[in-house]
Scaffold this active site. Structure first.
Site, PDB file in Angstrom:
ATOM      1  CE1 TYR A 226      42.336  46.211  34.617  1.00  0.00           C
ATOM      2  CE2 TYR A 226      42.307  44.310  34.302  1.00  0.00           C
ATOM      3  CZ  TYR A 226      42.119  45.487  35.086  1.00  0.00           C
ATOM      4  OH  TYR A 226      40.430  44.781  35.709  1.00  0.00           O
TER       5      TYR A 226
ATOM      6  CB  CYS B  27      64.008  57.588  27.611  1.00  0.00           C
ATOM      7  SG  CYS B  27      63.315  58.640  25.433  1.00  0.00           S
TER       8      CYS B  27
ATOM      9  NE  ARG C 293      47.562  42.756  30.966  1.00  0.00           N
ATOM     10  CZ  ARG C 293      47.955  41.501  30.458  1.00  0.00           C
ATOM     11  NH1 ARG C 293      48.538  41.509  29.245  1.00  0.00           N
ATOM     12  NH2 ARG C 293      47.851  40.592  31.720  1.00  0.00           N
TER      13      ARG C 293
ATOM     14  N   GLY D  82      37.634  38.762  37.921  1.00  0.00           N
ATOM     15  CA  GLY D  82      39.548  38.363  38.280  1.00  0.00           C
ATOM     16  C   GLY D  82      39.817  37.197  36.886  1.00  0.00           C
TER      17      GLY D  82
ATOM     18  N   PRO E 199      32.747  41.191  37.395  1.00  0.00           N
ATOM     19  CG  PRO E 199      31.828  40.125  34.837  1.00  0.00           C
ATOM     20  CD  PRO E 199      31.363  40.412  36.717  1.00  0.00           C
ATOM     21  N   GLY E 200      36.067  42.250  35.222  1.00  0.00           N
ATOM     22  CA  GLY E 200      36.665  43.135  34.179  1.00  0.00           C
ATOM     23  C   GLY E 200      37.152  42.942  32.393  1.00  0.00           C
ATOM     24  NE  ARG E 201      42.706  40.034  33.503  1.00  0.00           N
ATOM     25  CZ  ARG E 201      44.082  40.640  33.581  1.00  0.00           C
ATOM     26  NH1 ARG E 201      44.793  41.186  32.282  1.00  0.00           N
ATOM     27  NH2 ARG E 201      44.861  41.195  34.173  1.00  0.00           N
TER      28      ARG E 201
ATOM     29  CE1 TYR F 255      50.426  44.938  37.363  1.00  0.00           C
ATOM     30  CE2 TYR F 255      49.487  44.577  34.632  1.00  0.00           C
ATOM     31  CZ  TYR F 255      49.230  44.865  35.896  1.00  0.00           C
ATOM     32  OH  TYR F 255      48.498  46.143  36.289  1.00  0.00           O
TER      33      TYR F 255
HETATM   34  C1  LIG Z   1      39.443  45.288  39.283  1.00  0.00           C
HETATM   35  C2  LIG Z   1      38.584  44.664  40.406  1.00  0.00           C
HETATM   36  C3  LIG Z   1      37.580  43.549  39.425  1.00  0.00           C
HETATM   37  C4  LIG Z   1      37.884  42.705  37.942  1.00  0.00           C
HETATM   38  O1  LIG Z   1      38.830  42.403  38.149  1.00  0.00           O
HETATM   39  P1  LIG Z   1      39.627  41.681  36.689  1.00  0.00           P
HETATM   40  O2  LIG Z   1      40.303  40.573  36.625  1.00  0.00           O
HETATM   41  O3  LIG Z   1      39.350  42.443  35.489  1.00  0.00           O
HETATM   42  O4  LIG Z   1      38.512  40.971  36.361  1.00  0.00           O
HETATM   43  C5  LIG Z   1      36.778  43.669  39.975  1.00  0.00           C
HETATM   44  N1  LIG Z   1      35.834  43.864  41.168  1.00  0.00           N
HETATM   45  C6  LIG Z   1      37.244  44.739  41.648  1.00  0.00           C
HETATM   46  C7  LIG Z   1      37.057  45.052  43.493  1.00  0.00           C
HETATM   47  C8  LIG Z   1      38.525  45.667  41.672  1.00  0.00           C
HETATM   48  O5  LIG Z   1      39.369  46.466  41.979  1.00  0.00           O
END
Ligand SMILES: *Cc1c(COP(=O)(O)O)cnc(C)c1O
Length: 427
Positions: free
Chosen positions: A382, A354, A324, A248, A286-288, A328
């Protein structure tokens, strides 16, 4: 070489003279070579963001699990796997992707509110490290499936700590009204139930409070709530091996100032130490923050359309390529790949789809002509992962760069690809 101007938030993107570069690759050259819309990622940027987590965690029991839903392209996964990273998956499809690049089960955690029995079976079969269980009902089903397979399922319960991550409602996941996790006050009972069920083994506890978080305090609040529970659960005689604080962490799209990952890690470890949990393994998802600033989306300006109230710059990338902004109302920077020196004008940058919601940026000052290449910055997370075929548009190609080298990592879809799996009715 002309002096290089680094762009805020995307440290591997720089302007040299009039030209925009990702590492040492000139983006207008890549756009012409591979066509547009085109996603381009920096391998060095991905490695650097992972290293920020890993360096701060060095010497501690830990596992960083890349939340691959942010960008699940195989070459991206490969980049992280080679650097020793684990993976957080949310579907059987994501599981097959990481298996396809040779990741072993011990480095995979399985999150998600709606795991099917088939997904559970497959994950058990390959020896997944942990199921992050999101409801009491899921516990029962998982135990049943594990028993049928003759396996023991390692579980962590995803607890909803009821903290406000201070982010967009669609990406806030740790409040009581969300569909995610088990309520904090039900968690102890759920752990007790987990120990009663055959074929389950308690491995840890987890939470994930939202996305694009730019403050430390929600993490520390959530961690405190988790550690309170860990203490209560262990007092009840149930050992909890690891604590997983989810993902997150936000990135800078415009003027956001999220804490650096290293700072987040240090503060989390400090709090664990202060509460006597220094020996406990820390898992992060971590993702984003691992991929967001590593990518750009390149698009060609097709038409300029001046209007009474607004000027439109119509480009060949659309909401199906980058969702995005439409989903959002996210703000993402849009800059010219080759800077012009004419007077800038204000444009809404829109795609060909469209829908009035099909825009990439509103009221942007650009000096642009038809045929110019534009770059949407911080598009590594994303972006491609949420792309669709709406309007029967083929999905974009993807390129990875490192230094002055570049590789096509995903071919552009063809029109034939788009209806390959469809069938006509009998006549
Ligand atoms: C989406 C998600 C993440 C990663 O979130 P980011 O905002 O991209 O860091 C981590 N854990 C879980 C369970 C998620 O669903």
């Amino acid at each position: 070489m002309p002096s290089s101007l680094r762009l805020p938030g995307a440290p591997f993107v720089a302007r040299r003279g009039d030209a925009l570069y990702l590492e040492d690759c000139r983006l207008s050259d890549l756009a012409h070579e591979y066509g547009t819309p085109l996603y381009v990622y920096s391998r060095s940027a991905m490695r650097a963001s992972l290293a920020e987590y890993a360096d701060a965690l060095a010497g501690r029991r830990h596992l960083v699990c890349y939340a691959m839903k942010a960008n699940s392209s195989l070459a991206v996964l490969q980049t992280f796997a080679q650097a020793g990273c684990g993976f957080d998956i949310v579907s059987g499809g994501e599981l097959e992707r990481v298996l396809a690049i040779g990741v072993e089960g011990a480095r995979i955690v399985f999150s998600g509110v709606g795991k099917t029995r088939a997904e559970m079976r497959r994950a058990l079969e390959i020896g997944v490290r942990c199921f992050n269980v999101e409801s009491e009902a899921e516990l029962e089903v998982l135990s049943e499936v594990a028993q049928q397979c003759g396996r023991i399922a390692p579980v962590s319960l995803r607890v909803n700590p009821d903290v406000d991550a201070g982010t967009h409602p669609y990406i806030s996941t740790g409040l009581k009204g969300n569909k995610f996790g088990i309520a904090h006050d039900r968690a102890l009972a759920a752990y007790r139930r987990a120990t009663e069920l055959p074929s389950l083994r308690v491995a840890g506890i987890d939470c994930h409070i939202g996305s694009q978080i730019t403050e430390l305090s929600p993490y520390l609040d959530a961690l405190d709530r988790l550690l309170d529970l860990v203490e209560a659960i262990e007092q009840a005689g149930i050992p909890v091996h690891h604590v997983d604080v989810g993902g997150g962490l936000g990135i800078s799209y415009k003027d956001e100032t999220p804490p650096p990952a290293g700072e987040l890690v240090r503060r989390v470890l400090e709090r664990m130490d202060a509460r006597g949990h220094g020996e406990r393994e820390l898992v992060m998802e971590p993702g984003r923050s691992l991929v967001g600033n590593a990518g750009v989306l390149l698009t060609e300006a097709l038409y300029l359309k001046p209007g009474e109230q607004k000027n439109f710059c119509i480009v060949d990338a659309a909401m199906n390529d980058l969702m995005r902004p439409a989903m959002y109302e996210a703000w993402m920077d849009i800059v010219a790949c080759e800077q012009r020196h004419g007077l800038p004008q204000s444009y809404d940058v829109v795609g060909p789809v469209c829908e009035s919601g099909d825009w990439l940026g509103r009221d942007r000052l650009l000096s642009v002509q038809a045929g110019d290449m534009l770059a949407v910055l911080s598009a590594g997370a994303y972006g491609m992962a949420m792309a669709s075929n709406y309007n029967t548009r083929p999905r974009a190609a993807e390129v990875m760069v490192e230094g002055d080298r570049h590789w096509l990592i995903r071919e552009r879809e063809t029109h034939a690809d788009l209806f390959r799996h469809e069938h006509l009715l009998p006549r």
